[in-house]
Scaffold this motif. Sequence first.
Motif, PDB file in Angstrom:
ATOM      1  N   ASP B  20      11.463  33.410 -37.825  1.00  0.00           N
ATOM      2  CA  ASP B  20      11.867  32.775 -36.569  1.00  0.00           C
ATOM      3  C   ASP B  20      13.381  32.547 -36.576  1.00  0.00           C
ATOM      4  O   ASP B  20      14.082  32.966 -37.501  1.00  0.00           O
ATOM      5  CB  ASP B  20      11.081  31.480 -36.333  1.00  0.00           C
ATOM      6  N   ASP B  21      13.912  31.876 -35.546  1.00  0.00           N
ATOM      7  CA  ASP B  21      15.353  31.726 -35.396  1.00  0.00           C
ATOM      8  C   ASP B  21      15.997  30.994 -36.571  1.00  0.00           C
ATOM      9  O   ASP B  21      17.148  31.230 -36.917  1.00  0.00           O
ATOM     10  CB  ASP B  21      15.679  30.973 -34.095  1.00  0.00           C
ATOM     11  N   SER B  22      15.226  30.092 -37.195  1.00  0.00           N
ATOM     12  CA  SER B  22      15.804  29.349 -38.311  1.00  0.00           C
ATOM     13  C   SER B  22      15.461  29.984 -39.665  1.00  0.00           C
ATOM     14  O   SER B  22      15.642  29.354 -40.699  1.00  0.00           O
ATOM     15  CB  SER B  22      15.345  27.888 -38.242  1.00  0.00           C
ATOM     16  N   GLY B  23      14.974  31.209 -39.635  1.00  0.00           N
ATOM     17  CA  GLY B  23      14.751  31.932 -40.878  1.00  0.00           C
ATOM     18  C   GLY B  23      13.447  31.640 -41.582  1.00  0.00           C
ATOM     19  O   GLY B  23      13.232  32.084 -42.701  1.00  0.00           O
ATOM     20  N   ARG B  24      12.585  30.879 -40.926  1.00  0.00           N
ATOM     21  CA  ARG B  24      11.274  30.630 -41.542  1.00  0.00           C
ATOM     22  C   ARG B  24      10.303  31.719 -41.128  1.00  0.00           C
ATOM     23  O   ARG B  24      10.375  32.227 -40.011  1.00  0.00           O
ATOM     24  CB  ARG B  24      10.724  29.281 -41.072  1.00  0.00           C
TER      25      ARG B  24
END
Lengths: 71, 73
Positions: B20-24
């Motif tokens: 996702d956008d935060s790298g998760r």
Amino acid sequence: MAKKLELKFLNEENRTVTISVDQPIEPVDAVAVNAAMDEIITQGCFFSSGGNLISKKEARIVERNVFDVQL
Amino acid sequence: MAVSNLISSQLQLVFEDGLDDSGRPVLRNKNFNNVKTDATPDQLHAVATAISGLQQRPLHGVERNDASELFES
């Protein structure tokens, strides 16, 4: 477009039971598919309304295409 | 006294489907119904591994969802 791998088995009433897998690895490795289907039959952890899965029937890749129609 | 009785089991494979956008990692569940209620963890893990090997996404985890009915005995 979205593709699925369909694993088709026959149960004790000779009816087809399908297990489908999304985003299959392509090109399909027939040996791997056979081995996975054998494993599913061997482990016998699935049931169906017609009893256990007892043999492999077929495996195929199914592709779904969607075209919007202008209204 | 109330007792519970296992009525159905489901095998759930959790796949990672990109980030996702935060790298998760984005997790997607794929469920398989009609699992025998007396299936063992060994059986389910073997089947999960076999199915997982046929598709592209990394396997994040394997879960089993059991449903029980409760009733007064």
